[in-house]
Motif scaffolding. Structure first.
Motif, PDB file in Angstrom:
ATOM      1  N   PRO A  66      39.252  29.240  41.140  1.00 15.47           N
ATOM      2  CA  PRO A  66      38.263  30.236  40.722  1.00 15.47           C
ATOM      3  C   PRO A  66      37.076  29.493  40.104  1.00 15.47           C
ATOM      4  O   PRO A  66      37.280  28.521  39.376  1.00 15.47           O
ATOM      5  CB  PRO A  66      38.982  31.051  39.636  1.00 15.47           C
ATOM      6  CG  PRO A  66      40.423  30.709  39.747  1.00 15.47           C
ATOM      7  CD  PRO A  66      40.502  29.345  40.367  1.00 15.47           C
ATOM      8  N   ALA A  87      43.301  45.857  38.603  1.00 14.17           N
ATOM      9  CA  ALA A  87      43.576  44.520  39.158  1.00 14.17           C
ATOM     10  C   ALA A  87      44.423  44.616  40.426  1.00 14.17           C
ATOM     11  O   ALA A  87      45.323  45.450  40.518  1.00 14.17           O
ATOM     12  CB  ALA A  87      44.284  43.663  38.117  1.00 14.17           C
ATOM     13  N   ARG A 133      45.633  41.896  44.061  1.00 15.95           N
ATOM     14  CA  ARG A 133      45.526  40.580  44.695  1.00 15.95           C
ATOM     15  C   ARG A 133      45.800  40.740  46.178  1.00 15.95           C
ATOM     16  O   ARG A 133      46.450  41.698  46.612  1.00 15.95           O
ATOM     17  CB  ARG A 133      46.486  39.574  44.069  1.00 15.95           C
ATOM     18  CG  ARG A 133      47.943  39.925  44.240  1.00 15.95           C
ATOM     19  CD  ARG A 133      48.800  38.908  43.511  1.00 15.95           C
ATOM     20  NE  ARG A 133      50.151  39.399  43.360  1.00 15.95           N
ATOM     21  CZ  ARG A 133      51.035  38.877  42.513  1.00 15.95           C
ATOM     22  NH1 ARG A 133      50.698  37.881  41.737  1.00 15.95           N
ATOM     23  NH2 ARG A 133      52.246  39.376  42.428  1.00 15.95           N
ATOM     24  N   THR A 188      40.507  35.508  50.829  1.00 20.69           N
ATOM     25  CA  THR A 188      39.671  34.841  49.825  1.00 20.69           C
ATOM     26  C   THR A 188      38.300  35.495  49.834  1.00 20.69           C
ATOM     27  O   THR A 188      37.783  35.833  50.905  1.00 20.69           O
ATOM     28  CB  THR A 188      39.575  33.337  50.167  1.00 20.69           C
ATOM     29  OG1 THR A 188      40.878  32.772  50.061  1.00 20.69           O
ATOM     30  CG2 THR A 188      38.611  32.606  49.251  1.00 20.69           C
ATOM     31  N   TYR A 215      31.908  36.320  45.739  1.00 20.09           N
ATOM     32  CA  TYR A 215      31.055  37.401  45.252  1.00 20.09           C
ATOM     33  C   TYR A 215      29.686  36.871  44.857  1.00 20.09           C
ATOM     34  O   TYR A 215      29.561  35.732  44.394  1.00 20.09           O
ATOM     35  CB  TYR A 215      31.675  38.049  44.013  1.00 20.09           C
ATOM     36  CG  TYR A 215      32.826  38.997  44.309  1.00 20.09           C
ATOM     37  CD1 TYR A 215      32.582  40.328  44.626  1.00 20.09           C
ATOM     38  CD2 TYR A 215      34.142  38.555  44.259  1.00 20.09           C
ATOM     39  CE1 TYR A 215      33.626  41.204  44.889  1.00 20.09           C
ATOM     40  CE2 TYR A 215      35.191  39.430  44.516  1.00 20.09           C
ATOM     41  CZ  TYR A 215      34.928  40.747  44.830  1.00 20.09           C
ATOM     42  OH  TYR A 215      35.954  41.610  45.091  1.00 20.09           O
ATOM     43  N   SER A 275      34.215  39.567  35.423  1.00 18.54           N
ATOM     44  CA  SER A 275      35.324  39.632  36.364  1.00 18.54           C
ATOM     45  C   SER A 275      36.435  38.747  35.835  1.00 18.54           C
ATOM     46  O   SER A 275      36.190  37.648  35.331  1.00 18.54           O
ATOM     47  CB  SER A 275      34.883  39.175  37.756  1.00 18.54           C
ATOM     48  OG  SER A 275      33.943  40.098  38.275  1.00 18.54           O
ATOM     49  N   VAL A 280      39.621  36.750  36.904  1.00 20.98           N
ATOM     50  CA  VAL A 280      40.145  36.161  38.144  1.00 20.98           C
ATOM     51  C   VAL A 280      41.248  35.181  37.756  1.00 20.98           C
ATOM     52  O   VAL A 280      40.970  34.141  37.151  1.00 20.98           O
ATOM     53  CB  VAL A 280      39.039  35.405  38.917  1.00 20.98           C
ATOM     54  CG1 VAL A 280      39.578  34.860  40.231  1.00 20.98           C
ATOM     55  CG2 VAL A 280      37.824  36.298  39.154  1.00 20.98           C
ATOM     56  N   VAL A 300      36.960  34.268  44.271  1.00 20.42           N
ATOM     57  CA  VAL A 300      38.304  34.800  44.012  1.00 20.42           C
ATOM     58  C   VAL A 300      39.240  34.194  45.062  1.00 20.42           C
ATOM     59  O   VAL A 300      39.245  34.614  46.217  1.00 20.42           O
ATOM     60  CB  VAL A 300      38.330  36.342  44.089  1.00 20.42           C
ATOM     61  CG1 VAL A 300      39.762  36.856  43.922  1.00 20.42           C
ATOM     62  CG2 VAL A 300      37.420  36.949  43.034  1.00 20.42           C
ATOM     63  N   HIS A 354      45.026  35.577  43.872  1.00 21.24           N
ATOM     64  CA  HIS A 354      44.679  35.602  42.452  1.00 21.24           C
ATOM     65  C   HIS A 354      44.398  37.051  42.032  1.00 21.24           C
ATOM     66  O   HIS A 354      43.520  37.699  42.613  1.00 21.24           O
ATOM     67  CB  HIS A 354      43.432  34.761  42.163  1.00 21.24           C
ATOM     68  CG  HIS A 354      43.713  33.295  42.070  1.00 21.24           C
ATOM     69  ND1 HIS A 354      44.376  32.605  43.059  1.00 21.24           N
ATOM     70  CD2 HIS A 354      43.439  32.381  41.093  1.00 21.24           C
ATOM     71  CE1 HIS A 354      44.488  31.327  42.693  1.00 21.24           C
ATOM     72  NE2 HIS A 354      43.924  31.175  41.510  1.00 21.24           N
ATOM     73  N   HIS A 401      42.641  40.021  40.322  1.00 19.28           N
ATOM     74  CA  HIS A 401      41.248  40.110  39.862  1.00 19.28           C
ATOM     75  C   HIS A 401      40.837  41.560  39.645  1.00 19.28           C
ATOM     76  O   HIS A 401      41.355  42.460  40.306  1.00 19.28           O
ATOM     77  CB  HIS A 401      40.306  39.422  40.855  1.00 19.28           C
ATOM     78  CG  HIS A 401      40.389  39.977  42.245  1.00 19.28           C
ATOM     79  ND1 HIS A 401      41.423  39.661  43.098  1.00 19.28           N
ATOM     80  CD2 HIS A 401      39.583  40.832  42.937  1.00 19.28           C
ATOM     81  CE1 HIS A 401      41.257  40.290  44.241  1.00 19.28           C
ATOM     82  NE2 HIS A 401      40.146  41.007  44.178  1.00 19.28           N
ATOM     83  N   HIS A 416      37.112  43.894  37.978  1.00 19.95           N
ATOM     84  CA  HIS A 416      35.707  43.782  37.595  1.00 19.95           C
ATOM     85  C   HIS A 416      35.334  44.847  36.568  1.00 19.95           C
ATOM     86  O   HIS A 416      35.924  45.920  36.533  1.00 19.95           O
ATOM     87  CB  HIS A 416      34.792  43.956  38.814  1.00 19.95           C
ATOM     88  CG  HIS A 416      35.186  43.140  39.999  1.00 19.95           C
ATOM     89  ND1 HIS A 416      35.112  41.767  40.017  1.00 19.95           N
ATOM     90  CD2 HIS A 416      35.668  43.505  41.209  1.00 19.95           C
ATOM     91  CE1 HIS A 416      35.535  41.324  41.191  1.00 19.95           C
ATOM     92  NE2 HIS A 416      35.883  42.356  41.939  1.00 19.95           N
ATOM     93  N   SER A 475      29.796  40.957  48.550  1.00 22.10           N
ATOM     94  CA  SER A 475      30.921  40.052  48.781  1.00 22.10           C
ATOM     95  C   SER A 475      31.096  39.680  50.240  1.00 22.10           C
ATOM     96  O   SER A 475      30.716  40.419  51.151  1.00 22.10           O
ATOM     97  CB  SER A 475      32.225  40.650  48.258  1.00 22.10           C
ATOM     98  OG  SER A 475      32.645  41.698  49.105  1.00 22.10           O
TER      99      SER A 475
END
Ligand code: GTQ
Length: 344
Positions: free
Chosen positions: A43, A268, A270, A274, A277, A286, A288, A303, A307, A309, A311, A324
């Motif tokens: 990250p 959150a 995952r 990948t 952003y 964010s 992460v 990210v 992982h 994550h 926001h 993104s």
């Protein structure tokens, strides 16, 4: 006769195998049996002031003649050998001064431009002139001819997204210069219908589509905010779909916008894809993996796959919009895509 102990015979066998360019399953480490995918991508947050400062310096010392493209690339500190933002996808920032042009070429990597600062310059993609406005997304799919011209009277900065690391790891990178100095312009992108319209699939297919204009995107974002409930993980989530198929932006790349209203937070999750952003508007945070990234307009962050994550828009009065790029279409087409909520 004394028989050698078993470990000795395995070691002897291993040595014999190595001499023959062979290997046994028993020589693999246990780490190959993890129940979740593991990434070496880290990250990472890049601040706009560093990117912008570097671009302005490059504007002083790097000529378009020498460099072909004046770009500053985001390099993941954990991928030193690869020189890339992630193992599959790449962000670079490009600065073109007025009066400059970048010669036409094409490559096996797919790419897009997302326009950040400035307007009026244009990219020509397979003869289609795409005049840039802030927030426009212009695609240069695999092997399309493209060149850039800035005759707008002012400088322009855009974000390049590319699948170069993926194409490179498949050992498929190839590049071809265009035989002439410039491509003839055959049409203007405004003549080509934007966005996916299902009815069109039963009629003649639309011509090659390369240009999502901010005025259309913004109108749809406004309609989303007015009419639908936000996505749990992506806020007001708008994906750029291929208008011909309704599928991903390009076969290897999904582009999207995530709008967060003032104070809005996402949950959150995952996934095995990948994401990179870019904070297009507003400021927020964010989370992460174990990191917290405080971002404001112009910042970018990675990210890595799997992982967790989420926001948060830190402003109580302004919207935040994250642009993104993800490699999800690659994972999906290989049936490797998985996603799950994390925590409560
Ligand atoms: O503008 O055509 O960042 O060909 C890398 C390769 C930009 C471009 C990049 C490219 C371009």
């Amino acid at each position: 006769m004394k028989r050698p102990v078993v470990t000795d015979s395995v070691e002897i066998l291993n040595r014999e195998l190595a001499q023959k360019n062979l290997g046994g399953h028993w020589q693999l480490g246990l780490e190959s049996y993890l129940s979740y995918p593991k990434t070496t991508v880290q990250p990472c947050l890049w601040k706009w002031k560093d990117v912008y400062g570097s671009l302005m310096r490059a504007g002083e010392v790097v000529s378009m003649e020498d460099a072909e493209r004046r770009t500053v690339r985001l390099l993941n500190p954990a991928l030193k050998e690869r020189q890339a933002t992630t193992h599959t996808i790449q962000f670079s920032f490009q600065y073109v001064k007025t009066g400059e042009r970048a010669r036409p070429h094409r490559h096996t990597a797919a790419a897009f431009r997302f326009i950040l600062k400035g307007s009026g310059a244009y990219t020509t993609v397979n003869g289609q002139k795409c005049v840039m406005e802030e927030g426009d997304l212009i695609l240069t799919p695999r092997l399309t001819w493209h060149d850039h011209t800035n005759d707008s009277g002012k400088p322009i900065i855009w974000l390049d997204g590319l699948d170069i690391p993926l194409v490179q790891s498949l050992q498929q990178l190839a590049f071809e210069p265009y035989p002439q100095e410039a491509q003839p312009i055959q049409k203007i992108s405004g003549e080509v219908a934007p966005f996916y319209d299902h009815a069109r699939l039963t009629q003649a297919p639309v011509a090659e589509f390369f240009h999502y204009k901010w005025r259309d995107t913004d109108r749809i974002l406004r309609a989303l905010v007015e009419t639908v409930a936000p996505d749990r993980f992506g806020g007001y989530l708008l994906e750029f779909r291929n208008p011909m198929t309704g599928g991903p932006t390009m076969p290897t790349i999904q582009c999207a916008l995530e709008l967060l209203r003032p104070g809005q937070e996402t949950e959150a999750h995952r996934h095995t894809s990948t994401v990179i952003y870019h904070a297009f508007r507003g400021k927020g945070s964010s989370f992460v993996g174990d990191e917290r990234f405080d971002w404001e307009e112009g910042d970018s962050f990675v990210v890595p796959l799997w992982h967790p994550h989420r926001h948060l828009n830190r402003s109580s009065s302004e919207e935040a919009i994250l642009f993104s790029m993800s490699d999800a279409p690659v994972l999906k087409s290989l049936d490797l895509y998985r996603a799950e909520p994390v925590g409560g």
